[in-house]
Design an enzyme around this catalytic site. Structure first.
Site, PDB file in Angstrom:
ATOM      1  N   SER A   1     -41.032  34.236   6.816  1.00  0.00           N
ATOM      2  CA  SER A   1     -42.255  33.901   7.540  1.00  0.00           C
ATOM      3  C   SER A   1     -42.469  34.857   8.706  1.00  0.00           C
ATOM      4  CB  SER A   1     -42.181  32.475   8.073  1.00  0.00           C
ATOM      5  OG  SER A   1     -43.274  32.217   8.929  1.00  0.00           O
TER       6      SER A   1
ATOM      7  N   HIS B   1     -44.558  35.671   3.691  1.00  0.00           N
ATOM      8  CA  HIS B   1     -45.231  34.413   4.030  1.00  0.00           C
ATOM      9  C   HIS B   1     -45.986  34.591   5.339  1.00  0.00           C
ATOM     10  CE1 HIS B   1     -45.930  30.085   3.796  1.00  0.00           C
ATOM     11  NE2 HIS B   1     -45.763  30.061   5.119  1.00  0.00           N
TER      12      HIS B   1
ATOM     13  N   ASP C   1     -48.565  32.973   8.062  1.00  0.00           N
ATOM     14  CA  ASP C   1     -49.105  31.724   8.606  1.00  0.00           C
ATOM     15  C   ASP C   1     -50.327  31.990   9.476  1.00  0.00           C
ATOM     16  OD1 ASP C   1     -47.252  29.670   7.655  1.00  0.00           O
ATOM     17  OD2 ASP C   1     -45.753  30.716   8.864  1.00  0.00           O
TER      18      ASP C   1
ATOM     19  N   MET D   1     -53.051  30.241  11.867  1.00  0.00           N
ATOM     20  CA  MET D   1     -53.299  29.032  12.652  1.00  0.00           C
ATOM     21  C   MET D   1     -54.523  29.235  13.537  1.00  0.00           C
ATOM     22  SD  MET D   1     -49.428  28.166  13.900  1.00  0.00           S
ATOM     23  CE  MET D   1     -48.029  28.310  12.790  1.00  0.00           C
TER      24      MET D   1
ATOM     25  N   HIS E   1     -50.748  31.110   4.164  1.00  0.00           N
ATOM     26  CA  HIS E   1     -50.764  29.664   4.440  1.00  0.00           C
ATOM     27  C   HIS E   1     -51.780  29.396   5.544  1.00  0.00           C
ATOM     28  CE1 HIS E   1     -48.305  26.062   6.250  1.00  0.00           C
ATOM     29  NE2 HIS E   1     -49.451  25.670   5.734  1.00  0.00           N
TER      30      HIS E   1
ATOM     31  N   MET F   1     -53.480  27.180   8.073  1.00  0.00           N
ATOM     32  CA  MET F   1     -53.421  25.960   8.878  1.00  0.00           C
ATOM     33  C   MET F   1     -54.670  25.943   9.753  1.00  0.00           C
ATOM     34  SD  MET F   1     -49.359  25.805   9.796  1.00  0.00           S
ATOM     35  CE  MET F   1     -48.953  27.518   9.403  1.00  0.00           C
TER      36      MET F   1
ATOM     37  N   MET G   1     -44.492  20.730   4.011  1.00  0.00           N
ATOM     38  CA  MET G   1     -44.077  21.037   5.385  1.00  0.00           C
ATOM     39  C   MET G   1     -42.867  20.171   5.741  1.00  0.00           C
ATOM     40  SD  MET G   1     -45.965  23.450   6.548  1.00  0.00           S
ATOM     41  CE  MET G   1     -45.226  23.385   8.181  1.00  0.00           C
TER      42      MET G   1
ATOM     43  N   GLY H   1     -47.311  24.207  13.280  1.00  0.00           N
ATOM     44  CA  GLY H   1     -47.854  24.732  14.522  1.00  0.00           C
ATOM     45  C   GLY H   1     -46.920  25.629  15.295  1.00  0.00           C
ATOM     46  N   PHE H   2     -45.616  25.456  15.092  1.00  0.00           N
ATOM     47  CA  PHE H   2     -44.642  26.249  15.836  1.00  0.00           C
ATOM     48  C   PHE H   2     -43.447  26.567  14.949  1.00  0.00           C
ATOM     49  CE2 PHE H   2     -46.834  23.608  18.958  1.00  0.00           C
ATOM     50  CZ  PHE H   2     -47.234  24.547  19.886  1.00  0.00           C
ATOM     51  N   GLY H   3     -42.823  27.716  15.186  1.00  0.00           N
ATOM     52  CA  GLY H   3     -41.591  28.060  14.511  1.00  0.00           C
ATOM     53  C   GLY H   3     -40.396  27.483  15.249  1.00  0.00           C
ATOM     54  N   GLY H   4     -39.239  27.533  14.598  1.00  0.00           N
ATOM     55  CA  GLY H   4     -38.002  27.150  15.261  1.00  0.00           C
ATOM     56  C   GLY H   4     -37.716  25.665  15.327  1.00  0.00           C
TER      57      GLY H   4
ATOM     58  N   ASP I   1     -41.363  24.753   3.815  1.00  0.00           N
ATOM     59  CA  ASP I   1     -41.644  25.542   5.020  1.00  0.00           C
ATOM     60  C   ASP I   1     -41.286  24.742   6.267  1.00  0.00           C
ATOM     61  OD1 ASP I   1     -42.615  27.176   7.000  1.00  0.00           O
ATOM     62  OD2 ASP I   1     -44.684  27.219   6.276  1.00  0.00           O
ATOM     63  N   GLY I   2     -40.267  25.240   6.987  1.00  0.00           N
ATOM     64  CA  GLY I   2     -39.922  24.641   8.269  1.00  0.00           C
ATOM     65  C   GLY I   2     -38.460  24.257   8.366  1.00  0.00           C
ATOM     66  N   GLY I   3     -37.736  24.901   9.264  1.00  0.00           N
ATOM     67  CA  GLY I   3     -36.347  24.537   9.509  1.00  0.00           C
ATOM     68  C   GLY I   3     -35.389  24.864   8.390  1.00  0.00           C
TER      69      GLY I   3
ATOM     70  N   GLY J   1     -38.220  31.638   8.666  1.00  0.00           N
ATOM     71  CA  GLY J   1     -38.704  32.461   9.766  1.00  0.00           C
ATOM     72  C   GLY J   1     -37.582  32.884  10.681  1.00  0.00           C
TER      73      GLY J   1
END
Length: 217
Positions: A7, A32, A34, A36, A65, A67, A136, A141-144, A174-176, A196
């Site tokens: 990402s 990937h 993103d 937003m 993607h 958003m 998701m 909305g945020f990485g990490g 997608d995410g974590g 990411g």
């Protein structure tokens, strides 16, 4: 093996060309990207112009993607920018079937993303038309952010739905996503791992991608 999609939300935008080069030289399958808008999610990233520049650096799949609210207004712009896969959020689309058909009519693969609170059953009427479902595993909305454990149940449910219909629809997470939880995510039935921070913040991003790539279902 896992399809690995680093990402670019976590890339170094002061040195984006170098990060594109690194991903191109790695075993990663997809880029990937993103998008937003600061309305659907509390953050603003980039739009078609940046994707057009990234597209020029790679022959790999550009997995975009969205958003954003009212995605139908911008589908043609992202096609022109070079998106291969365009994913919209179920929560943003009043006429989801129409949105999916719009994407496919322009020659892109169509994906639908689901927020953590949205059940996979909401896609039962359009699943046959989808190339990709993006689950998701964090609030967008945020990485990490940390992976939400209940995502595994959603993956298993969606995997059954896809297999029972004999579809080739891919499940993207997608995410974590980390090296530690990626095996259990794949075992639950995922196909595509979006990573990411796990990739871009690692000491050796290419090796991290190679490790993710080896994970099988």
């Amino acid at each position: 093996m896992a399809i690995v999609a680093p990402s670019f939300l976590s890339a170094n935008f002061l040195n984006l060309e170098a990060d594109c080069k690194m991903i191109n030289e790695s075993e990663a399958d997809w880029f990937h990207l993103d998008v937003m808008d600061g309305r659907f999610v509390p953050n603003i990233t980039f739009g078609p112009m940046i994707i057009e520049f990234i597209r020029k650096t790679t022959a790999k799949v550009c997995d975009v993607h969205l958003m954003i609210v009212e995605p139908e207004k911008y589908v043609e712009d992202f096609k022109k920018a070079g998106a291969d896969i365009l994913t919209v959020h179920e929560e943003c689309c009043v006429h989801l079937h129409r949105n999916i058909q719009q994407i496919k009519s322009l020659g892109m693969q169509a994906g639908v993303a689901l927020n953590p609170h949205t059940p996979v059953e909401s896609l039962k009427e359009v699943l046959d038309d989808l190339d990709l479902v993006l689950i998701m595993s964090v609030n967008p909305g945020f990485g990490g952010q940390k992976f939400i454990p209940n995502t595994l149940n959603k993956i298993r449910t969606l995997r059954r739905m896809i297999d029972e219909r004999g579809l080739s629809t891919k499940i993207e997470i997608d995410g974590g996503v980390t090296l530690d939880n990626a095996p259990v995510i794949m075992k639950a039935g995922a196909d595509v791992l979006v990573a990411g921070n796990t990739v871009f913040k690692s000491k050796d991003p290419k090796d991290t991608i190679a490790q993710l790539k080896k994970i099988t279902r």
